[in-house]
Design an enzyme around this catalytic site. Structure first.
Site, PDB file in Angstrom:
ATOM      1  N   LYS A   5       0.853  -1.180   0.000  1.00 11.48           N
ATOM      2  CA  LYS A   5       0.000   0.000   0.000  1.00 11.48           C
ATOM      3  C   LYS A   5       0.894   1.236   0.000  1.00 11.48           C
ATOM      4  CE  LYS A   5      -3.697   2.334   2.555  1.00 11.48           C
ATOM      5  NZ  LYS A   5      -4.585   2.247   3.735  1.00 11.48           N
ATOM      6  N   ARG A  48     -10.869   9.650   1.744  1.00  7.98           N
ATOM      7  CA  ARG A  48     -10.789  10.261   3.077  1.00  7.98           C
ATOM      8  C   ARG A  48     -11.947  11.211   3.315  1.00  7.98           C
ATOM      9  NH1 ARG A  48      -4.216  10.990   2.584  1.00  7.98           N
ATOM     10  NH2 ARG A  48      -3.725   8.793   3.019  1.00  7.98           N
ATOM     11  N   LYS A  81      -2.191  -1.393  -3.764  1.00  9.31           N
ATOM     12  CA  LYS A  81      -3.038  -0.201  -3.713  1.00  9.31           C
ATOM     13  C   LYS A  81      -2.148   1.030  -3.809  1.00  9.31           C
ATOM     14  CE  LYS A  81      -6.292   2.230  -0.688  1.00  9.31           C
ATOM     15  NZ  LYS A  81      -6.954   2.250   0.636  1.00  9.31           N
TER      16      LYS A  81
END
Length: 336
Positions: free
Chosen positions: A205, A215, A260
């Site tokens: 990630k 977010r 990711k």
């Protein structure tokens, strides 16, 4: 013509022959994309009969538990086999120690139970990380200097994972990038008899700029403020490090691994799949989705063609499946 034949320049091998017709293009197709490859991320919020749009992610909503259950039924009817849950945690239950993350009556735990009660056939994956629950928006617990503490965070993640297991989750997906968390979670699950609960590790990630809309969606952007996550998420410049991270997670008991974000890291996906042969997944993240949507809304791209081409690119790079906010829409395109 004779001169060309004698010199050996004439193209007896014409690669365009197999591209000339649809049937032959299909016969030699190396990668395929189907609804089975798609995993739908879902944002769950408190309330009843509630659907709240995410402004930076057109067509995506924060759904109350009852709406999540209905959505899961619709998704499964489209052929989508699994979803992953992300909570929109009320600010009044966020804390320095993130204790709400393992509350047995918490939002995620209640959502897992409701889905498995009403739509038991769909696979429920859960995000294991503390950023929805911390006052500072970090994925872990911090010390007096603001540094994210590794081992204390792992203990919290173990508690969170066990609470998801007891609620009925099929897969826990640690996305925190703490060292040793897969080993700790696997041992705790085994000790409590959850032998078949799968771990999908966010093995690589990256500290990416593509996470902004996510977010906003879960309400952690304001908490994070001007802080960053560079001390635990990976440097976008590094690929060899991704192999080391993935190798450790596999050794510690991960069943699946994930990279990711997705599109900018196709090379990393390919290298991990080639190196380990593990079930390998990519997360086409919120920033990728938001860019495609913005371009489509402005009429700059053919949205369907671009999205399906991008998803096929993940499969070509070696992915067994893709977490994508386009899962539902792509399923309708693939099976009209």
């Amino acid at each position: 013509m004779v001169e060309h034949l004698e010199s050996g320049h004439y193209p007896f091998t014409r690669l365009r022959r197999m591209r000339a017709d649809s049937f032959s293009r299909t016969l030699m197709r190396e990668s395929t994309l189907s609804v089975d490859d798609l995993i739908q991320p879902l944002f769950v919020r408190e309330g009843d009969k509630t659907a709240e749009p995410v402004q930076s992610m057109p067509c995506i909503e924060r759904l109350s538990v009852d709406r999540i259950v209905s959505k899961c039924r619709d998704l499964h009817n489209l052929g989508i086999q699994s979803v992953v849950l992300f909570p929109v945690t009320p600010s009044d239950v966020k804390s320095d120690d993130a204790r709400e993350a393992w509350n047995p009556d918490g939002l995620v735990q209640r959502t897992i139970s409701a889905i498995k009660d009403k739509v038991p056939e769909i696979g429920v994956m859960t995000d294991v990380a503390l950023d929805p629950y911390t006052l500072n928006g970090q994925d872990g617990l911090v010390d007096e200097s603001g540094y994210v503490m590794n081992d204390a965070t792992v203990e919290a993640l173990i508690r969170q994972s066990l609470s998801h297991a007891h609620a009925g989750a099929d897969v826990v997906a640690p996305s925190d990038m703490m060292d040793g968390r897969i080993c700790g979670i696997r041992k705790a699950l085994e000790d409590e008899g959850f032998y078949n609960l799968r771990i999908l590790s966010y093995a690589a990630k990256y500290a990416s700029s593509f996470y902004g809309p996510f977010r906003d969606a879960v309400g952690s952007a304001a908490n994070l403020g001007g802080s960053d996550k560079y001390s635990y998420q990976m440097d976008p410049a590094n690929a060899e490090e991704a192999l080391r991270e993935t190798a450790l997670d596999i050794q510690e008991g991960a069943d699946m691994v994930m990279i990711k974000p997705g599109t900018p890291y196709l090379d990393v996906i390919w290298r991990i799949r080639e190196a380990f042969g593990m079930p390998t997944f990519a997360y086409q993240v919120s920033g990728e989705y938001a860019m495609f949507k913005a371009a489509a809304q402005n009429g700059w791209i053919d949205e369907q063609a671009l999205v399906l081409e991008t998803l096929l690119g993940f499969k070509r790079a070696g992915c067994h499946g893709v977490l994508t906010y386009y899962a539902e829409q792509a399923a309708r395109w693939l099976n009209p």
